[in-house]
Each structure stands twice: as C-alpha cells, then as structure tokens.
Design an enzyme around this catalytic site. Structure first.
Site, PDB file in Angstrom:
ATOM      1  N   ASN A  12      11.838  45.179  43.676  1.00  0.00           N
ATOM      2  CA  ASN A  12      13.296  46.607  42.778  1.00  0.00           C
ATOM      3  C   ASN A  12      12.463  47.359  42.802  1.00  0.00           C
ATOM      4  OD1 ASN A  12      15.436  47.672  41.116  1.00  0.00           O
ATOM      5  ND2 ASN A  12      13.817  47.001  39.215  1.00  0.00           N
ATOM      6  N   SER A  15      19.659  50.944  49.327  1.00  0.00           N
ATOM      7  CA  SER A  15      19.953  52.072  48.387  1.00  0.00           C
ATOM      8  C   SER A  15      21.650  52.249  48.960  1.00  0.00           C
ATOM      9  CB  SER A  15      19.099  53.280  48.055  1.00  0.00           C
ATOM     10  OG  SER A  15      19.976  54.480  47.890  1.00  0.00           O
ATOM     11  N   TYR A  51      12.879  59.105  50.541  1.00  0.00           N
ATOM     12  CA  TYR A  51      13.222  58.169  50.270  1.00  0.00           C
ATOM     13  C   TYR A  51      14.444  57.286  50.808  1.00  0.00           C
ATOM     14  CZ  TYR A  51      16.400  56.001  46.690  1.00  0.00           C
ATOM     15  OH  TYR A  51      16.791  54.858  45.435  1.00  0.00           O
ATOM     16  N   LYS A 103      14.214  53.450  52.530  1.00  0.00           N
ATOM     17  CA  LYS A 103      15.323  52.929  51.806  1.00  0.00           C
ATOM     18  C   LYS A 103      15.973  52.311  53.761  1.00  0.00           C
ATOM     19  CE  LYS A 103      15.333  52.104  47.544  1.00  0.00           C
ATOM     20  NZ  LYS A 103      14.538  51.037  46.803  1.00  0.00           N
TER      21      LYS A 103
HETATM   22  N1  LIG Z   1      19.395  54.255  40.173  1.00  0.00           N
HETATM   23  C1  LIG Z   1      20.381  54.370  41.137  1.00  0.00           C
HETATM   24  O1  LIG Z   1      20.526  55.948  40.760  1.00  0.00           O
HETATM   25  C2  LIG Z   1      19.881  53.334  42.128  1.00  0.00           C
HETATM   26  C3  LIG Z   1      20.754  53.897  43.481  1.00  0.00           C
HETATM   27  C4  LIG Z   1      20.519  53.010  44.580  1.00  0.00           C
HETATM   28  C5  LIG Z   1      18.788  52.414  44.329  1.00  0.00           C
HETATM   29  N2  LIG Z   1      18.428  51.991  43.395  1.00  0.00           N
HETATM   30  C6  LIG Z   1      16.767  51.693  43.205  1.00  0.00           C
HETATM   31  O2  LIG Z   1      17.196  50.555  42.353  1.00  0.00           O
HETATM   32  C7  LIG Z   1      15.709  50.274  42.159  1.00  0.00           C
HETATM   33  C8  LIG Z   1      15.153  50.185  40.715  1.00  0.00           C
HETATM   34  O3  LIG Z   1      15.234  51.704  40.143  1.00  0.00           O
HETATM   35  P1  LIG Z   1      16.297  52.126  38.902  1.00  0.00           P
HETATM   36  O4  LIG Z   1      17.290  53.165  39.088  1.00  0.00           O
HETATM   37  O5  LIG Z   1      16.065  50.813  37.893  1.00  0.00           O
HETATM   38  O6  LIG Z   1      15.401  53.070  38.363  1.00  0.00           O
HETATM   39  P2  LIG Z   1      13.830  53.019  36.733  1.00  0.00           P
HETATM   40  O7  LIG Z   1      14.816  53.118  35.685  1.00  0.00           O
HETATM   41  O8  LIG Z   1      12.585  54.231  37.311  1.00  0.00           O
HETATM   42  O9  LIG Z   1      12.873  51.487  37.466  1.00  0.00           O
HETATM   43  C9  LIG Z   1      12.476  51.634  38.128  1.00  0.00           C
HETATM   44  C10 LIG Z   1      11.672  50.573  38.361  1.00  0.00           C
HETATM   45  O10 LIG Z   1      10.188  50.806  38.889  1.00  0.00           O
HETATM   46  C11 LIG Z   1       8.730  50.810  38.956  1.00  0.00           C
HETATM   47  N3  LIG Z   1       8.029  51.269  39.387  1.00  0.00           N
HETATM   48  C12 LIG Z   1       8.173  53.056  39.894  1.00  0.00           C
HETATM   49  N4  LIG Z   1       7.176  53.266  40.283  1.00  0.00           N
HETATM   50  C13 LIG Z   1       6.144  51.809  40.357  1.00  0.00           C
HETATM   51  C14 LIG Z   1       4.287  52.048  40.903  1.00  0.00           C
HETATM   52  N5  LIG Z   1       3.814  52.809  41.406  1.00  0.00           N
HETATM   53  N6  LIG Z   1       3.943  50.616  41.004  1.00  0.00           N
HETATM   54  C15 LIG Z   1       5.560  49.568  40.304  1.00  0.00           C
HETATM   55  N7  LIG Z   1       6.062  49.566  39.945  1.00  0.00           N
HETATM   56  C16 LIG Z   1       7.122  50.901  40.033  1.00  0.00           C
HETATM   57  C17 LIG Z   1       9.325  51.062  36.848  1.00  0.00           C
HETATM   58  O11 LIG Z   1       7.705  50.666  36.334  1.00  0.00           O
HETATM   59  P3  LIG Z   1       7.592  51.895  34.948  1.00  0.00           P
HETATM   60  O12 LIG Z   1       8.687  52.243  34.599  1.00  0.00           O
HETATM   61  O13 LIG Z   1       6.664  50.498  33.868  1.00  0.00           O
HETATM   62  O14 LIG Z   1       6.672  53.336  35.974  1.00  0.00           O
HETATM   63  C18 LIG Z   1      10.385  50.350  37.325  1.00  0.00           C
HETATM   64  O15 LIG Z   1      10.088  49.595  36.415  1.00  0.00           O
HETATM   65  C19 LIG Z   1      14.862  51.081  43.206  1.00  0.00           C
HETATM   66  O16 LIG Z   1      14.532  50.669  43.791  1.00  0.00           O
HETATM   67  C20 LIG Z   1      15.859  52.536  43.487  1.00  0.00           C
HETATM   68  O17 LIG Z   1      15.428  52.735  44.535  1.00  0.00           O
HETATM   69  C21 LIG Z   1      18.593  53.019  42.488  1.00  0.00           C
END
Ligand SMILES: NC(=O)c1ccc[n+]([C@@H]2O[C@H](COP(=O)([O-])OP(=O)(O)OC[C@H]3O[C@@H](n4cnc5c(N)ncnc54)[C@H](OP(=O)(O)O)[C@@H]3O)[C@@H](O)[C@H]2O)c1
Length: 258
Positions: A92, A143, A156, A160
């Site tokens: 994730n 995504s 990005y 994906k």
């Molecule tokens: N939110 C959306 O709208 C959305 C839409 C489509 C897809 N996604 C995908 O969903 C997934 C989760 O994202 P989210 O929306 O939940 O965002 P988020 O709240 O920013 O969570 C991202 C997670 O990834 C971890 N992370 C970031 N950089 C990292 C690194 N260099 N090494 C290890 N871990 C890292 C963060 O850890 P820390 O916080 O501890 O640094 C956090 O636990 C991602 O793959 C994102 O592309 C999100």
C-alpha cells in the site's frame, strides 16, 4: 462473505496513515495477526495499539523507509522471523508529487518509482516463496491514475500503470502455484497523500478534497474504510476465483471521464 482471518498473518505497508491504517484496523477486526510498516513511529504505534484493542492477535511494527532497499529486506526478514509465515501481503505505501514534463527532475522520477514500484516489486519478490507455501495472496494499492491521464502528476500516473501491469503479470505467473494477485484502484480519498505539495496544510487539504467531490457521479470522495473493504474482499476466500483484477473504486468518476 467468508472473511475468516483468524490465524492469518497479514503484512501491510504504509500502515501508519490513511488507507493502510484503515486496512490494518479492518483486518484487526477480523482477528488477523499483523505486520505493519511506516516511517512515522508515533503514528505507526498508535495504529498498532488500536489494532490490538480491536482484536488483532499479534501486531509487529517495522519502521522502514522504502527509499532504501535494505529497509525493504528488513520488512520481509522481520515478518518471517516473527511469525514464521505470511498469508497476505498488502502493498500500500505510496507517494505523489506535482510535476509535468517540464518541471520533472530525474531525482523526483527515481524517488516516486522507488517508493511506488521498485520497493513493491522487491518486497513481493522476497516474500513470494512464503506466499507460495501458504497459498496466500497479494493486494496492491494502485489508483485510477493508472488508467486515467491526469496532467501535472505525470510520474505518479506512470507508477500506477506499472503497478497494474505488475499485478496482472505476476497474477498469471503465480496462478498455477496457488497465489492470487489483485489490485484496488481508488479515486480521491481524503488522506495525507498530497503531503508533498508545497502549500499543504489542513486548510488546503480541505479545499483540495472539496474540489474533488464534484468529479464523482456518486457526489462524494471515497473513504479509506471503503478501500479497506475492497482489499479485505480480495484477500478473503470469497474472491478465491479472482486474480489479476484491478478494481476501480471511484464513485463512477472514470465512467464520466473527468
Ligand atoms: N488518497 C487517495 O486519494 C488515493 C487515491 C488512489 C490511490 N491511493 C494510494 O493509496 C496508497 C496509500 O496512500 P494514502 O492515500 O493512504 O496516503 P497517506 O495517508 O499519505 O499514506 C501513505 C503511507 O505510505 C507510507 N510511505 C510514504 N512514503 C514512504 C516511504 N518512502 N517509505 C515507506 N513508507 C512510505 C506513509 O508512511 P509515513 O506516514 O509513516 O511516512 C504512509 O503510511 C498509496 O499507494 C496511494 O498512491 C491513494
């Protein structure tokens, strides 16, 4: 639905925030043991504590920055050392930054591909022999950007698309060995994902997500819990005949092509 995860070991990357945290809590609700990764120790420990109070059998936390491949290896090693097996891998962790072709630097390209793709591929490669043993499965978090072209987040989008290809190709490679591989492809979910925007704060965050609501025919953004539900479905025996799928979770957004 068959959602019995008692005795199952589930590894979730990026579990310290957003979708990963919601997924950890949902698996905890279903009695799994969890290995959770993140960089922010305070947040990760908070999620782990909530998972324990919800019913997770054992919870291992691993601080790992996926910019370093040694950290990725540490995640695989510590998970197997602690639990002796792995049933479900949820890839994730992910990042996004703004940038079109003109603005792009090769450092930024490498960073987004490292965190979103290379670390996922490496972690999966390291743990696939364990998943073959347990006839386990993988859920990757992709995504809608894998199939829709959003200008301004060029790299990005590309990462994906790579996640989708990775999902489908290894699904084919490992179907005969009993490992299923699927992906969820969310649209907008209010999390800290845009944390690398230069003007990111609680106000701009509200505005970014408010603007996105109207892009969805269903009339709102998704929630991290809704994405977690789809991940749980793919990980469960209820989807035992499903592999290589990349499921759009988008409130109809891609149908409306906006
Ligand atoms: N939110 C959306 O709208 C959305 C839409 C489509 C897809 N996604 C995908 O969903 C997934 C989760 O994202 P989210 O929306 O939940 O965002 P988020 O709240 O920013 O969570 C991202 C997670 O990834 C971890 N992370 C970031 N950089 C990292 C690194 N260099 N090494 C290890 N871990 C890292 C963060 O850890 P820390 O916080 O501890 O640094 C956090 O636990 C991602 O793959 C994102 O592309 C999100």
């Amino acid at each position: 639905m068959n959602c019995n995860f008692k005795g199952k070991i589930v590894l979730i990357t990026g579990a310290s925030s957003g979708i990963g945290a919601a997924t950890a809590l949902l698996f905890a609700d279903h009695g799994s043991s969890l290995a959770l990764t993140g960089r922010n120790q305070t947040n990760l420990e908070k999620v782990a504590k909530e998972c324990k109070s919800k019913g997770a059998k054992d919870v291992l936390t691993i601080i790992a920055d996926f910019v370093n491949l040694e950290d990725v290896k540490k995640v695989a090693d510590e998970t197997i050392k602690t639990f002796g097996k792995l049933d479900i891998l949820v890839n994730n962790a992910g990042v996004v930054t703004d940038g079109n072709l003109e603005e792009l630097t090769m450092e930024n390209f490498d960073w987004q591909f490292q965190v979103n793709v290379k670390s996922m591929v490496y972690l999966t490669q390291l743990l696939m022999p364990e998943l073959v043993k347990t006839k386990g499965n993988i859920v990757n978090v992709s995504s809608i950007c894998s199939v829709c072209q959003y200008p301004g987040i060029l790299i990005y989008n590309m990462t994906k698309s790579a996640v989708d290809q990775f999902t489908k190709t290894i699904a084919l490679e490992y179907a005969p060995r009993g490992v299923r591989v699927n992906a969820v492809n969310p649209s907008s979910v209010q999390t800290e994902l845009y944390r690398y925007k230069s003007d990111w704060n609680s106000e701009t965050k509200e505005k970014v997500y408010e603007d996105k609501e109207k892009l969805h025919p269903i009339g709102r953004n998704g929630t991290a819990e809704e994405v977690a539900n789809a991940i749980l479905f793919f990980a469960s025996e209820s989807s035992a005949w499903t592999t290589g799928q990349c499921l759009l979770l988008d409130g109809g957004r891609c149908l409306a092509v906006k």
